[in-house]
Design a protein around this motif. Sequence first.
Motif: not given
Length: 250
Positions: A79, A82-83, A85-86, A89, A102, A104-106, A108-109
Amino acid sequence: MATVKEYSVEEKLASVLKLQKIDSKLDEIQVLKGELPIEVKDLEDEIEGLNTRQAHIENEIKGIQDFIASKKTAIKDAEALIKKYEKQQDNVKNNREFEAITKEVEMQNLEIKLAEKHIKDANEEVKEKTRTLDIAKKTVGDKEANLKHKKGELEKIVAETEKEEKGYRKESEDARTKVDPRLLAAYEKIRTNYRNGLAVVTVERDSCGGCYNAIPPQRQAEIRQHKKIIVCEHCGRILVDNDLEATVTI
């Protein structure tokens, strides 16, 4: 040079008969105890095994809980990424960088979803093992209650018979020293062959007092003469007559 006293056959028979009477008293005490000593020992061993199993289950639960904690940490780490990486972006220079972030975010999700599945499965396993542990604890509790009861019964019998048993054991040891060694060896061997421990028996109603097979009249006459040691041809027990039996007391 000291001479060794030679005992007559009658004296030999009397000594082994006395030993039998003493040992029979000890056997009666053991019968009074019944299967309690064995039951107590079996229960103690069973409880020890159950406690070992219980400790093993507890260690397994702790291991699973540690695994769950590690997965929760992994979710927090994902998490946080993700923050991160966001935020990145918002500052990308081209589509290629945007797509890379994107992905990398996927990723991690996906890691979070996988970790959540692992946690769910692990929690189910903890529940199952906890149920097993509860059953094991109840079983141990029941066994310990039964053991306490059995021990109480045994201790009561031991307390009631301890003095008597010690006395007979001392008498048995003393009596053994007065039995002819060869006759003693035969006596011990015969005793181990029969559950009632009778190696020396009287002739009862023209029959062996051990196996109840008939003893011929001539054989009975020889037994009454005390000239030689006679054993039952069917069971091997040492035979004595009622007159000798009446003279031997303990």
